[in-house]
Scaffold this motif. Structure first.
Motif, PDB file in Angstrom:
ATOM      1  N   GLU A 101       0.833  -1.138   0.033  1.00  0.00           N
ATOM      2  CA  GLU A 101      -0.002   0.040  -0.091  1.00  0.00           C
ATOM      3  C   GLU A 101       0.965   1.351   0.002  1.00  0.00           C
ATOM      4  OE1 GLU A 101      -3.909   1.792   2.541  1.00  0.00           O
ATOM      5  OE2 GLU A 101      -2.612   0.269   3.547  1.00  0.00           O
ATOM      6  N   ASP A 102       1.993   1.193   0.809  1.00  0.00           N
ATOM      7  CA  ASP A 102       2.813   2.172   0.557  1.00  0.00           C
ATOM      8  C   ASP A 102       4.210   1.879   0.787  1.00  0.00           C
ATOM      9  OD1 ASP A 102       4.447   4.522   1.609  1.00  0.00           O
ATOM     10  OD2 ASP A 102       2.932   5.347   2.948  1.00  0.00           O
ATOM     11  N   THR A 103       4.999   2.062  -0.128  1.00  0.00           N
ATOM     12  CA  THR A 103       6.288   1.842  -0.444  1.00  0.00           C
ATOM     13  C   THR A 103       7.552   2.552   0.391  1.00  0.00           C
ATOM     14  OG1 THR A 103       6.700   3.371  -2.027  1.00  0.00           O
ATOM     15  CG2 THR A 103       5.956   1.189  -2.858  1.00  0.00           C
ATOM     16  N   ARG A 104       6.941   3.480   0.917  1.00  0.00           N
ATOM     17  CA  ARG A 104       8.050   4.141   2.064  1.00  0.00           C
ATOM     18  C   ARG A 104       7.889   3.448   3.340  1.00  0.00           C
ATOM     19  NH1 ARG A 104       5.501  10.146   1.658  1.00  0.00           N
ATOM     20  NH2 ARG A 104       3.586   8.541   1.659  1.00  0.00           N
ATOM     21  N   THR A 105       6.797   2.946   3.706  1.00  0.00           N
ATOM     22  CA  THR A 105       6.551   2.295   5.209  1.00  0.00           C
ATOM     23  C   THR A 105       6.446   0.756   4.961  1.00  0.00           C
ATOM     24  OG1 THR A 105       3.940   2.454   5.031  1.00  0.00           O
ATOM     25  CG2 THR A 105       5.363   4.485   5.874  1.00  0.00           C
ATOM     26  N   GLY A 106       6.302   0.175   3.670  1.00  0.00           N
ATOM     27  CA  GLY A 106       6.195  -1.112   3.520  1.00  0.00           C
ATOM     28  C   GLY A 106       4.971  -1.751   4.275  1.00  0.00           C
ATOM     29  N   VAL A 107       3.800  -0.818   4.347  1.00  0.00           N
ATOM     30  CA  VAL A 107       2.479  -1.372   4.614  1.00  0.00           C
ATOM     31  C   VAL A 107       1.774  -1.977   3.643  1.00  0.00           C
ATOM     32  CG1 VAL A 107       0.159  -0.519   5.555  1.00  0.00           C
ATOM     33  CG2 VAL A 107       2.154   0.619   6.170  1.00  0.00           C
ATOM     34  N   LEU A 108       1.235  -3.117   3.797  1.00  0.00           N
ATOM     35  CA  LEU A 108       0.571  -4.105   3.042  1.00  0.00           C
ATOM     36  C   LEU A 108      -0.784  -4.128   3.285  1.00  0.00           C
ATOM     37  CD1 LEU A 108       3.307  -7.152   3.296  1.00  0.00           C
ATOM     38  CD2 LEU A 108       2.565  -5.822   1.127  1.00  0.00           C
ATOM     39  N   VAL A 109      -1.518  -3.779   2.535  1.00  0.00           N
ATOM     40  CA  VAL A 109      -3.073  -3.483   2.217  1.00  0.00           C
ATOM     41  C   VAL A 109      -3.706  -5.026   2.557  1.00  0.00           C
ATOM     42  CG1 VAL A 109      -3.736  -3.945  -0.304  1.00  0.00           C
ATOM     43  CG2 VAL A 109      -4.909  -2.510   1.364  1.00  0.00           C
ATOM     44  N   SER A 110      -2.998  -6.038   2.321  1.00  0.00           N
ATOM     45  CA  SER A 110      -3.553  -7.298   2.695  1.00  0.00           C
ATOM     46  C   SER A 110      -3.455  -7.776   4.237  1.00  0.00           C
ATOM     47  CB  SER A 110      -2.923  -8.547   2.052  1.00  0.00           C
ATOM     48  OG  SER A 110      -1.563  -8.594   2.681  1.00  0.00           O
ATOM     49  N   GLY A 111      -2.777  -6.988   5.038  1.00  0.00           N
ATOM     50  CA  GLY A 111      -2.487  -7.172   6.485  1.00  0.00           C
ATOM     51  C   GLY A 111      -1.749  -8.422   6.557  1.00  0.00           C
ATOM     52  N   VAL A 112      -1.342  -9.031   5.481  1.00  0.00           N
ATOM     53  CA  VAL A 112      -0.314 -10.210   5.468  1.00  0.00           C
ATOM     54  C   VAL A 112       1.110  -9.766   5.667  1.00  0.00           C
ATOM     55  CG1 VAL A 112       0.238 -12.500   4.958  1.00  0.00           C
ATOM     56  CG2 VAL A 112      -2.144 -11.896   4.986  1.00  0.00           C
ATOM     57  N   TYR A 113       2.272 -10.124   6.498  1.00  0.00           N
ATOM     58  CA  TYR A 113       3.420  -9.711   6.295  1.00  0.00           C
ATOM     59  C   TYR A 113       4.114 -11.268   6.232  1.00  0.00           C
ATOM     60  CZ  TYR A 113       1.860  -4.912   7.498  1.00  0.00           C
ATOM     61  OH  TYR A 113       1.248  -3.836   7.182  1.00  0.00           O
ATOM     62  N   PRO A 114       5.397 -10.984   5.809  1.00  0.00           N
ATOM     63  CA  PRO A 114       6.508 -11.970   5.701  1.00  0.00           C
ATOM     64  C   PRO A 114       6.617 -12.785   6.717  1.00  0.00           C
ATOM     65  CG  PRO A 114       7.247 -10.431   4.510  1.00  0.00           C
ATOM     66  CD  PRO A 114       6.060  -9.587   5.389  1.00  0.00           C
ATOM     67  N   TRP A 115       6.716 -12.169   8.229  1.00  0.00           N
ATOM     68  CA  TRP A 115       6.890 -12.941   9.371  1.00  0.00           C
ATOM     69  C   TRP A 115       5.653 -13.968   9.634  1.00  0.00           C
ATOM     70  CZ3 TRP A 115       3.384 -12.785  13.520  1.00  0.00           C
ATOM     71  CH2 TRP A 115       2.573 -11.613  13.346  1.00  0.00           C
ATOM     72  N   MET A 116       4.605 -13.453   9.245  1.00  0.00           N
ATOM     73  CA  MET A 116       3.326 -14.523   9.226  1.00  0.00           C
ATOM     74  C   MET A 116       3.362 -15.664   8.479  1.00  0.00           C
ATOM     75  SD  MET A 116       0.386 -11.482   9.332  1.00  0.00           S
ATOM     76  CE  MET A 116       0.251 -10.454  10.649  1.00  0.00           C
ATOM     77  N   VAL A 117       3.827 -15.372   7.169  1.00  0.00           N
ATOM     78  CA  VAL A 117       4.063 -16.472   6.129  1.00  0.00           C
ATOM     79  C   VAL A 117       5.048 -17.564   6.789  1.00  0.00           C
ATOM     80  CG1 VAL A 117       4.721 -17.022   3.789  1.00  0.00           C
ATOM     81  CG2 VAL A 117       3.677 -14.854   4.198  1.00  0.00           C
ATOM     82  N   VAL A 118       6.251 -17.039   7.272  1.00  0.00           N
ATOM     83  CA  VAL A 118       7.197 -17.846   8.096  1.00  0.00           C
ATOM     84  C   VAL A 118       6.846 -18.907   8.929  1.00  0.00           C
ATOM     85  CG1 VAL A 118       9.372 -17.968   9.322  1.00  0.00           C
ATOM     86  CG2 VAL A 118       9.259 -16.277   7.426  1.00  0.00           C
ATOM     87  N   LEU A 119       5.757 -18.210   9.769  1.00  0.00           N
ATOM     88  CA  LEU A 119       5.116 -19.104  10.967  1.00  0.00           C
ATOM     89  C   LEU A 119       4.086 -20.038  10.368  1.00  0.00           C
ATOM     90  CD1 LEU A 119       4.254 -16.359  13.598  1.00  0.00           C
ATOM     91  CD2 LEU A 119       6.020 -17.993  13.773  1.00  0.00           C
ATOM     92  N   VAL A 120       3.265 -19.745   9.395  1.00  0.00           N
ATOM     93  CA  VAL A 120       2.441 -20.557   8.974  1.00  0.00           C
ATOM     94  C   VAL A 120       3.186 -21.715   7.995  1.00  0.00           C
ATOM     95  CG1 VAL A 120       0.646 -20.987   7.050  1.00  0.00           C
ATOM     96  CG2 VAL A 120       0.706 -18.797   8.654  1.00  0.00           C
ATOM     97  N   ILE A 121       4.211 -21.329   7.337  1.00  0.00           N
ATOM     98  CA  ILE A 121       5.005 -22.341   6.517  1.00  0.00           C
ATOM     99  C   ILE A 121       5.623 -23.382   7.529  1.00  0.00           C
ATOM    100  CG2 ILE A 121       6.943 -22.910   4.969  1.00  0.00           C
ATOM    101  CD1 ILE A 121       6.041 -20.347   3.595  1.00  0.00           C
ATOM    102  N   ALA A 122       6.220 -22.714   8.515  1.00  0.00           N
ATOM    103  CA  ALA A 122       6.719 -23.400   9.630  1.00  0.00           C
ATOM    104  C   ALA A 122       6.106 -24.558  10.318  1.00  0.00           C
ATOM    105  CB  ALA A 122       7.562 -22.617  10.726  1.00  0.00           C
ATOM    106  N   ARG A 123       4.827 -24.088  10.493  1.00  0.00           N
ATOM    107  CA  ARG A 123       3.914 -25.011  11.039  1.00  0.00           C
ATOM    108  C   ARG A 123       3.397 -26.120  10.377  1.00  0.00           C
ATOM    109  NH1 ARG A 123      -0.900 -27.829   9.815  1.00  0.00           N
ATOM    110  NH2 ARG A 123      -2.147 -28.178  11.652  1.00  0.00           N
ATOM    111  N   GLU A 124       3.374 -25.806   8.870  1.00  0.00           N
ATOM    112  CA  GLU A 124       3.043 -26.984   7.914  1.00  0.00           C
ATOM    113  C   GLU A 124       4.235 -27.751   7.806  1.00  0.00           C
ATOM    114  OE1 GLU A 124       0.132 -27.434   7.124  1.00  0.00           O
ATOM    115  OE2 GLU A 124      -0.787 -25.479   7.418  1.00  0.00           O
TER     116      GLU A 124
END
Length: 199
Positions: A83-106
């Motif tokens: 959403e904002d390249t300056r702040t790195g805000v993602l409009v989806s609300g999903v961030y890389p650290w969340m992806v890491v946790l979900v993949i690690a669980r799987e």
């Protein structure tokens, strides 16, 4: 069929860019994801109804589920949803650290199930794993719909940002917690196997 639908779904998200004038792409993406999720539910229903369980199905069913859901989560945390390249805000609300946790669980649960079943123990999906899959299958299209609405009118639908965050964080928490029964179950089996024979 689920893999084919997932592939088309990913291709659409690969072309999507927030505020890039292609908001309409999210509509077919939502439809495709729901269709793929429905094939999963239908597959399970028919397998139980006809009492048909195969080694191919036991491998491909969870594989297709993981490709669809993990792929969706990866894309939601990707550049198309910035959403904002300056702040790195993602409009989806999903961030890389969340992806890491979900993949690690799987990866952890898949490893545990593989090891336990190789020693002759039945370690199929439990009720928590199924609930986790249902929640993920509902939240992914819900987040895509929220992103679509925010792109159309970010002020009028600003309150949906809170709904999105609650859904995303709840899904991450449930995903992690749903892996605990597999860990504790495996620990009980290992301890029982290591316990010396009292006779």
């Amino acid at each position: 069929l689920r893999l084919v639908l997932a592939g088309i779904f990913f291709a659409i998200l690969a072309f999507y860019r927030y505020d890039g004038g292609v908001a309409w792409l999210l509509i077919p993406a939502i439809v495709l994801f729901i269709a793929a999720a429905v094939t999963d539910a239908l597959d399970g229903h028919l397998a139980r109804k006809w009492e048909v369980v195969s080694k191919f199905g036991r491998i491909m069913d969870p594989f297709c589920d993981k490709v669809l859901v993990l792929g969706a989560v990866v894309f939601l945390a990707g550049p198309g949803f910035v959403e904002d390249t300056r702040t790195g805000v993602l409009v989806s609300g999903v961030y890389p650290w969340m992806v890491v946790l979900v993949i690690a669980r799987e990866l952890l649960v898949t490893g545990i199930r593989g090891e336990m079943e190789s020693t002759g123990h039945d370690f199929g999906a439990n009720v928590w794993g199924k609930l986790k899959m249902i929640l993920q299958s509902v939240v992914v299209p819900a987040v895509l719909l929220i992103v679509l609405l925010l792109e159309v009118d970010d002020r009028g639908f600003a309150w949906l940002g809170w709904v999105r965050d609650v859904l995303v964080y709840a899904t991450v928490i449930v995903t992690i917690l749903s892996g605990l029964p597999y860990v504790t179950g495996a620990m009980k089996i290992v301890r029982a196997a290591e316990k010396p024979d009292e006779d």
